[in-house]
Design a protein around this motif. Sequence first.
Motif, short mmCIF file in Angstrom:
data_model
loop_
_atom_site.label_atom_id
_atom_site.label_comp_id
_atom_site.label_asym_id
_atom_site.label_seq_id
_atom_site.Cartn_x
_atom_site.Cartn_y
_atom_site.Cartn_z
N GLY A 38 41.81 41.98 37.09
CA GLY A 38 40.39 41.98 37.73
C GLY A 38 40.27 40.44 38.20
O GLY A 38 38.69 40.09 39.06
N LEU A 39 39.75 39.91 36.98
CA LEU A 39 39.29 38.07 37.51
C LEU A 39 40.19 37.70 38.14
O LEU A 39 39.50 36.89 39.11
CB LEU A 39 39.85 37.42 36.44
N ILE A 42 38.59 39.31 41.71
CA ILE A 42 38.20 38.07 41.76
C ILE A 42 38.03 36.89 42.99
O ILE A 42 37.08 36.86 43.79
CB ILE A 42 36.79 38.55 41.29
N GLU A 43 38.75 36.04 42.64
CA GLU A 43 39.11 34.59 43.09
C GLU A 43 39.08 34.98 43.53
O GLU A 43 39.13 34.04 45.16
CB GLU A 43 39.55 33.70 41.94
N PHE A 45 39.84 37.40 45.66
CA PHE A 45 38.89 37.80 47.53
C PHE A 45 37.91 37.28 47.86
O PHE A 45 37.58 37.48 49.17
CB PHE A 45 39.02 39.57 46.46
N ARG A 46 37.10 36.18 47.14
CA ARG A 46 36.45 35.27 47.05
C ARG A 46 36.70 34.54 48.47
O ARG A 46 36.51 33.79 48.68
CB ARG A 46 35.48 34.15 45.98
N ARG A 49 39.01 37.03 52.09
CA ARG A 49 37.90 38.62 51.79
C ARG A 49 39.23 39.63 53.11
O ARG A 49 39.58 38.86 54.05
CB ARG A 49 37.05 38.90 53.02
N GLU A 66 34.68 47.33 36.73
CA GLU A 66 34.14 45.53 36.61
C GLU A 66 35.05 45.35 37.71
O GLU A 66 33.86 44.21 38.35
CB GLU A 66 34.11 45.25 35.61
N ALA A 67 36.26 45.10 38.64
CA ALA A 67 36.18 44.44 39.87
C ALA A 67 36.17 44.95 40.68
O ALA A 67 35.39 44.09 41.41
CB ALA A 67 37.84 44.04 39.56
N ALA A 70 32.29 43.80 41.66
CA ALA A 70 31.69 42.42 41.77
C ALA A 70 32.11 42.52 43.02
O ALA A 70 31.76 41.86 44.46
CB ALA A 70 32.48 41.54 41.05
N ILE A 71 33.88 42.61 43.93
CA ILE A 71 34.33 42.70 45.08
C ILE A 71 33.27 43.38 46.44
O ILE A 71 32.66 42.92 46.88
CB ILE A 71 35.41 43.52 45.31
N MET A 74 30.10 41.23 47.08
CA MET A 74 30.34 40.44 47.82
C MET A 74 30.20 40.86 49.32
O MET A 74 29.80 40.40 50.21
CB MET A 74 31.88 39.51 47.61
#
Length: 460
Positions: A38-39, A42-43, A45-46, A49, A66-67, A70-71, A74
């Motif tokens: 997941g971490l 997120i990175e 995807f940041r 996209r 959780e991921a 967060a996605i 965004m």
Amino acid sequence: MLAPAQTVLIVDDDEAIRQMLSAFLSKEGLRVVTARDGLEAIEVFRLQRTDVVLLDIRMPRMNGLEAAKAILEMDRGTAVILMTAFAEVCTAVQAIKDGAFDYVIKPFDLEEIRLLVRRALEIRSMRADIVSLRRELSERYGAEGILTDNPKMMDLRQTIAKVARSQATVLIQGESGTGKELVAASVHYGSPRATGPFIRVNCAAIPEGLLESEFFGHEKGAFTGAATRRRGRFEQAEHGTLFLDEIGEISPALQVKLLRVLQEREYERVGGSEPIPADVRIVAATNRDLEAMIREGTFRQDLFFRLNVVALKTIPLRDRPEDIRLLADHFLGRFAADNNVVIRGFDPAALDCMLAYPWPGNVRELVNAVERAVVMSTGNVILRDDLPENIICGERAAFVSELLPDGEAIRPLREMASEFETRVIRLALARNGGNRARTAIQLGISRRALLYKLQEYAIT
């Protein structure tokens, strides 16, 4: 130039699953990126996209739920598809309620993955098209889409832009053909409700006995012929705007029911008893004098006050002569394209006729006249004879007919002469592009005398 490939992010701590899905989706013509947890997802995807995220729920460091949260924070438009074990289905369903697109149960079939990803991409593309269409509608029908060179119309356009941002009920008054529906559309497409429907009801065109059903809908069996439940215009306009054109034509009984909706923000279908919330903005319009109707007892004063929260008044075309050429050129371009002909513009004699004519039917009449001229034209310019006969023959008589319509009493000569002089000055200014020096020369008066008359008659 080829469009960029649609992108899928695959997130799973099992390398074999990542490789398998990556190879399979790449063969489908998609660009694939991967992440191990997941971490990392997120990175990734940041930085880039992606259109779709295939996300396992059980992973080290950060789980898929959780991921996903967060996605989606965004980019709410990204389609997140969860990959889950059967025992975690309830968790996946909750994630869908929180914004995820769908889920697939492990072990999954690759064909199931292909169909799910394709469906997500198609829906994402449709949503993008809808956003683009609504943006185009906003630009075309928003306040900036109202064509004008007239100072009063420019003020009206600014007022529309301010009013549109609110939730206030709006009453538009003005003569037939002055663009009341365009103003209503501008209020809607410039508002926070622009993504919702814009529903129009012509109150004068619906039979009296059907108005209530048309507004509020009806239940099955509510009356003879009601074979099924029907959604009314209020229900169709949910989260959007309901435009009630010719509001002065509704009956006293329906006025009472409309007043109740405006007061209580709810209504009932005909034959129903369950209240339905009304999340609808009302914009009404009329060419009738509602205050005179109140005095006559044919229109409710309390309903007028509810409708008249913000009042907008359209301006007759005869009072904005500088817009005649602007609008005529605009409609000429449209109808020439529709008829697949090339027409450069208007002959000066044709334009003089149009500027001299009072346009009792306002912009609607101008639209019809230009369309007729395009159809009748045999050259690459619109000639005087291409225009409707009443515009050609009536250019001189128009002044008299405007000042003395049939049945109107003769007023003091000074008052009537002032009206005539005001119109002549407006027309001369329009023909000279607003140039006061040329206008004064054409009228045979000094520039100082013209400035005095502009001030006397409040001509801007």
